[in-house]
Scaffold this active site. Sequence first.
Site, short mmCIF file in Angstrom:
data_model
loop_
_atom_site.label_atom_id
_atom_site.label_comp_id
_atom_site.label_asym_id
_atom_site.label_seq_id
_atom_site.Cartn_x
_atom_site.Cartn_y
_atom_site.Cartn_z
N TYR A 62 0.87 -1.18 0.00
CA TYR A 62 0.00 0.00 0.00
C TYR A 62 0.89 1.22 0.00
CZ TYR A 62 -3.72 3.04 2.04
OH TYR A 62 -4.64 4.02 2.30
N GLY A 65 15.29 -3.22 35.04
CA GLY A 65 16.59 -2.59 35.25
C GLY A 65 17.61 -3.06 34.22
N GLU A 110 4.36 9.87 1.24
CA GLU A 110 5.41 10.51 0.47
C GLU A 110 6.31 11.32 1.40
OE1 GLU A 110 3.58 12.82 -2.60
OE2 GLU A 110 2.54 11.10 -3.48
N PRO A 111 7.51 11.70 0.94
CA PRO A 111 8.40 12.48 1.80
C PRO A 111 7.75 13.74 2.37
CG PRO A 111 9.60 11.71 -0.12
CD PRO A 111 8.16 11.34 -0.33
N GLU A 171 0.19 4.36 10.09
CA GLU A 171 -1.27 4.28 9.98
C GLU A 171 -1.94 5.54 10.53
OE1 GLU A 171 -3.50 1.30 8.93
OE2 GLU A 171 -1.67 1.33 7.78
N ASP A 194 -9.89 2.77 8.34
CA ASP A 194 -10.92 2.31 9.27
C ASP A 194 -10.85 0.81 9.45
OD1 ASP A 194 -11.78 4.92 9.46
OD2 ASP A 194 -13.50 4.66 8.12
N ARG A 234 -6.71 0.16 11.09
CA ARG A 234 -6.25 0.74 12.35
C ARG A 234 -6.56 -0.14 13.57
NH1 ARG A 234 -7.50 7.01 10.57
NH2 ARG A 234 -5.38 7.42 9.79
#
Length: 403
Positions: A135, A358, A139-140, A381, A261, A264
């Site tokens: 998909y 830790g 874009e930048p 997303e 929709d 997600r």
Amino acid sequence: MIDFTLTPQQKQLREMAHAFAQGVMRPYAMEADRIEDAPKAYLQQAMALGVGLDLGGAPGQSGAERADDRPQERTANRNGVLLAEEIGWGDPGLALALPGPGLGGPPVALMGTPAQKEKYLGMFRGAKEPMWGAYALTEPEAGSDVSGIRTSAKKVEGGWILNGRKIFITNGGRAAWNVVFATVDPTLGRAGQRAFLVEKGTPGFTCTRILHKMGLRASETAELLFEDCFVPDENLLGGEAQYQARSNGPAGFRVAMQTFDNTRPVVAAMAMGIARAAYEYTLEILRQGYAPTGHFYHSARERLAEMYRKIEAARSLVWEAAWKGDIGEPNSKEASMSKAYAGRVSLEVCAMGLELLGPTGVVDHPVEKLYRDCKVFDIFEGTNQVQHLVVARRLYAAHGIRV
């Protein structure tokens, strides 16, 4: 009243996914992180077991028919989040590396013509070798603002010419095809957008680089370049008529939003699986004899209770969003709430796990890896800020507040 009781089939589905996550994914997780790729042996095992990354079809579609001709209730979204939580628990990077249509599947199922669905989704049925769909939207200069994409689509005889660059595309370089979003005219905003099915090997389409990342290293993230790339008319997703019908808004932008929709809640469930894994790893260390005393003992109890509470709350949001998608109700608000909350919970739970462990947790330990993996779930997303904006807009509209 919503009933989230799992059916016997859903319980079996979750058990099978958990067995795959525990027996196949986890043994490869640390190695995959080191080599920044999914081992071939892992992909072969996934293929042999028929496990792939399919994020569902169009919301509101009915399932198979009953004997009395009444449609069965659709459960694809709920099944999807059950699977996503388990494979996220197994390893999120390897989860995204699973063969299948991936994020490219929902827009094809939502908007594709019968011929496109058969060709581009049908190729995964019975595949003998690993195969991916992808998909390509980001874009930048256009990520969260989907309406700002600048990859151009120029109509020519018999098809379209694409020019532009896409970035952060999951499985984009190795995918058999990408769903690529482009615009016929940036001044038209959302109305100018189109979606195209661009096959690997198409002249003018190249993968320029595979990105090295902080987390999800087993998953391929690609940068794609389109230089005078010719795409035939039959590869315009849904056909031109879809883009001329304005009753439900601009078709290209609409399918991008409907895809979110659908996906997600799945992404949120995967983030929830990461949080659950960090919680359980932390419990295991405490169970093995690390016994905090005094003030830290009480702090540890509070932290564990908080981790558990956050995971359970996230699951409720995720399941509601998936349920509404299955019954065909609008779920944009719920999908965004689940994504925003689960992504944040994943980060918080992993951080609390590291705090409790830790030094044990930061030296070649799964919780340290999960901490690196989970950060992107607050970003991709749609960033957390975008999710809040979507929710606020829906709330404003519901109360008649004009902005």
